[in-house]
Write a protein that holds these residues in place. Structure first.
Motif, PDB file in Angstrom:
ATOM      1  N   GLU A   1      15.279  18.792  44.529  1.00 46.10           N
ATOM      2  CA  GLU A   1      16.707  19.099  44.502  1.00 46.10           C
ATOM      3  C   GLU A   1      17.032  20.249  43.555  1.00 46.10           C
ATOM      4  O   GLU A   1      18.079  20.882  43.689  1.00 46.10           O
ATOM      5  CB  GLU A   1      17.488  17.837  44.149  1.00 46.10           C
ATOM      6  N   ALA A   2      16.115  20.540  42.629  1.00 50.13           N
ATOM      7  CA  ALA A   2      16.319  21.662  41.708  1.00 50.13           C
ATOM      8  C   ALA A   2      15.707  22.961  42.223  1.00 50.13           C
ATOM      9  O   ALA A   2      15.827  24.005  41.580  1.00 50.13           O
ATOM     10  CB  ALA A   2      15.722  21.326  40.341  1.00 50.13           C
ATOM     11  N   GLY A   3      15.028  22.893  43.377  1.00 50.11           N
ATOM     12  CA  GLY A   3      14.422  24.091  43.943  1.00 50.11           C
ATOM     13  C   GLY A   3      13.036  24.404  43.404  1.00 50.11           C
ATOM     14  O   GLY A   3      12.541  25.527  43.572  1.00 50.11           O
ATOM     15  N   ALA A   4      12.374  23.437  42.781  1.00 51.44           N
ATOM     16  CA  ALA A   4      11.052  23.669  42.196  1.00 51.44           C
ATOM     17  C   ALA A   4      10.001  23.886  43.284  1.00 51.44           C
ATOM     18  O   ALA A   4      10.138  23.419  44.420  1.00 51.44           O
ATOM     19  CB  ALA A   4      10.646  22.490  41.319  1.00 51.44           C
ATOM     20  N   LEU A   5       8.946  24.597  42.907  1.00 51.18           N
ATOM     21  CA  LEU A   5       7.808  24.805  43.807  1.00 51.18           C
ATOM     22  C   LEU A   5       6.631  23.916  43.432  1.00 51.18           C
ATOM     23  O   LEU A   5       5.772  23.654  44.277  1.00 51.18           O
ATOM     24  CB  LEU A   5       7.378  26.276  43.769  1.00 51.18           C
ATOM     25  N   GLU A   6       6.575  23.484  42.187  1.00 57.22           N
ATOM     26  CA  GLU A   6       5.550  22.550  41.725  1.00 57.22           C
ATOM     27  C   GLU A   6       6.196  21.507  40.825  1.00 57.22           C
ATOM     28  O   GLU A   6       7.121  21.813  40.087  1.00 57.22           O
ATOM     29  CB  GLU A   6       4.452  23.255  40.910  1.00 57.22           C
TER      30      GLU A   6
END
Length: 229
Positions: A203-208
């Motif tokens: 939901e925060a747009g993280a990739l890892e």
């Protein structure tokens, strides 16, 4: 970033410890529907959970699931198997092949089948990997090799799907208290905490997402000289 509110989520390996948490926490965050898949799907006590048969090593099963769950917007590649052997070179070739078929080839095959749905919805993909992608014990070296391949696949899928609006997140964790690690006398993290971090990252747009301190430490030292595990 991908909101789970009103999302249609599909979880592979939903009967396991992490899988069950992925199912329940998706609903807690507002998912409209969750496909809970397994080779032998179980019954659930929530009408928003749809049990669905899926064997990630069976092309026919994958094709049927992709057709039945074509409205999927978030795919969670959680299904996996592990095996301990005395060492890598004492691992039978057939055992390595079995691990690869589920953990690596199966993950790729499922993603490939659901890619059209993810592209249409500009949805998201979570691949459950492991700290063993980068550093593994000798007894789990074969398993680690399959998860290293998942790391590479996840990065390549991100490069291909990201420009089309699909968020691709790699989840990396050390030993977690699930049926897969039952009987192992090692410190274990909580599946509740792991899944919470995964969804927070999504939901925060993280990739890892690195789910524990050990994993974060190993990831931060990948450029160090290679030493025996």
């Amino acid at each position: 970033m991908t909101s789970l509110h009103s999302a249609v989520v599909l979880v592979t390996g939903a009967n396991g410890g992490l899988g069950t948490e992925f199912v329940h926490q998706a609903l807690d965050r507002g998912a409209a529907k969750v496909y809970a898949t397994a080779r032998a799907p179980r019954t659930w006590d929530d009408p928003r959970i749809v049990p669905l048969a899926l064997d990630v090593t069976d092309p026919g099963s994958i094709a049927r699931a992709a057709e039945q769950a074509a409205d999927t917007t978030v795919l969670i590649n959680n299904a996996g198997v592990a095996a301990a052997t005395p060492s890598l070179l004492e691992t039978p070739v057939e055992e390595l092949r079995r691990l690869l078929e589920t953990n690596t080839v199966g993950l790729f095959a499922v993603t490939r089948a659901f890619a059209p749905a993810l592209r249409r919805s500009r949805g998201a993909l979570i691949d459950v990997a492991s700290v063993a992608s980068w550093r593994s014990r000798p007894q789990l070296a074969a398993y680690g090799a399959t998860k290293a391949a998942v790391w590479s696949l996840t990065d390549s899928l991100r490069a291909e799907l990201g420009p089309e609006g699909v968020q691709v997140l790699g989840l990396y964790l050390a030993f977690t208290d699930t049926p897969m690690t039952a009987g192992m006398d090692v410190p274990k993290g909580s599946p509740v905490d792991v899944v919470r971090q995964a969804y927070d990252g999504l939901e925060a747009g993280a990739l890892e997402v690195l789910a524990d301190e050990y994993t974060r430490t190993v990831r931060a030292h990948l450029s160090d000289p290679v030493v025996p595990a």
